[in-house]
Write an enzyme that holds these catalytic residues in place. Sequence first.
Site, PDB file in Angstrom:
ATOM      1  N   ARG A  60      33.008  20.268  49.449  1.00  0.00           N
ATOM      2  CA  ARG A  60      32.687  20.909  48.175  1.00  0.00           C
ATOM      3  C   ARG A  60      33.668  22.018  47.819  1.00  0.00           C
ATOM      4  NH1 ARG A  60      32.289  19.402  44.060  1.00  0.00           N
ATOM      5  NH2 ARG A  60      30.913  17.829  44.957  1.00  0.00           N
ATOM      6  N   LYS A 117      43.553  36.101  31.417  1.00  0.00           N
ATOM      7  CA  LYS A 117      42.192  35.583  31.195  1.00  0.00           C
ATOM      8  C   LYS A 117      41.885  34.500  32.218  1.00  0.00           C
ATOM      9  CE  LYS A 117      42.431  36.711  26.282  1.00  0.00           C
ATOM     10  NZ  LYS A 117      42.455  36.189  24.894  1.00  0.00           N
ATOM     11  N   LYS A 169      49.148  47.393  23.660  1.00  0.00           N
ATOM     12  CA  LYS A 169      48.326  46.565  22.772  1.00  0.00           C
ATOM     13  C   LYS A 169      47.718  47.408  21.657  1.00  0.00           C
ATOM     14  CE  LYS A 169      45.980  43.214  24.684  1.00  0.00           C
ATOM     15  NZ  LYS A 169      46.787  42.036  24.267  1.00  0.00           N
ATOM     16  N   GLU A 217      52.484  44.832  21.167  1.00  0.00           N
ATOM     17  CA  GLU A 217      51.763  43.888  20.314  1.00  0.00           C
ATOM     18  C   GLU A 217      51.811  44.353  18.859  1.00  0.00           C
ATOM     19  OE1 GLU A 217      47.667  42.213  21.381  1.00  0.00           O
ATOM     20  OE2 GLU A 217      47.187  43.686  19.842  1.00  0.00           O
ATOM     21  N   ASP A 251      51.027  38.933  17.004  1.00  0.00           N
ATOM     22  CA  ASP A 251      49.636  38.599  17.300  1.00  0.00           C
ATOM     23  C   ASP A 251      48.907  38.084  16.060  1.00  0.00           C
ATOM     24  OD1 ASP A 251      47.352  38.548  19.089  1.00  0.00           O
ATOM     25  OD2 ASP A 251      46.575  40.216  17.912  1.00  0.00           O
TER      26      ASP A 251
END
Length: 278
Positions: A98, A133, A165, A195, A216
Amino acid sequence: MDTFLLDTLLRGFLNEDLEHGDITTESIFSKEDQSEACFVARHPMTVVGMGTVATRVFQLLDGNVVCDNAIPDGMRVEKGEVMLHFQGATRTLLRGERVALNLVQRLCGIATLTSVFADQVKHTKAKVVDTRKTTPGLRMLEKYAVRSSGGHNHRYSLSDGVLIKDNHIAACGSITEAVRRVRQRVPHTINVEVETDTLTQVEECLLCGVGVIMLDNMDLPTMREAVQLIDGRAVVEASGGVNLETVRGIAETGVDIISVGALTHSAKACDIGMDWRG
């Protein structure tokens, strides 16, 4: 992948699943029982992890397990192809099944999706890259799957590079001030990326001399205009809402990099079976 780091991860996964032992397997089979089995593709996919991950899972449980015929990372296979063959103690094969399957199904899913994205932009100079992510605890493996299947890696962690950002800019007051503060603290060897979501911000980045400008969530006409405005003075990254329907058009604007969070946060696990051979 670094085997030292990999083994630490895999031992943790095995401990989670085995805990105090496999009471079903230990009740049915003795230590002397031997078997062989294989991992089989249930549909076409791009393979990652057979020799590098699944093999290691079984061998950490028992160094006497023999794994062979592993499909190399990054290779594409068709339905029904054997991707890994192994033989050894029956208890070991069942204990590791598994954990090994969970990992390679996830990695092959990421690799398969990445290879489709890479195919869409191969006629351009653009590189498809991942993001942070990732699944907590699996970042090293997931980024390896991207890299092995035609994609490239963005930052591995927050310490890998400067990326200013929108929230950094909002909290600081301006791109110019954020870049100034960063350059007071970081070595000259570390590149600075910012960004942007408007052409005005792109112009401000150029005045600051940043090395990478992220576009972006821009529409294609604005993105093309931004690429022309930058004119090679910085690496250009496109980001935000990238999918298989849009990635080709984005690549054709002339950007250098396209970051795609979906490679790791939305990849569907592949269907891989463990077929018993005796």
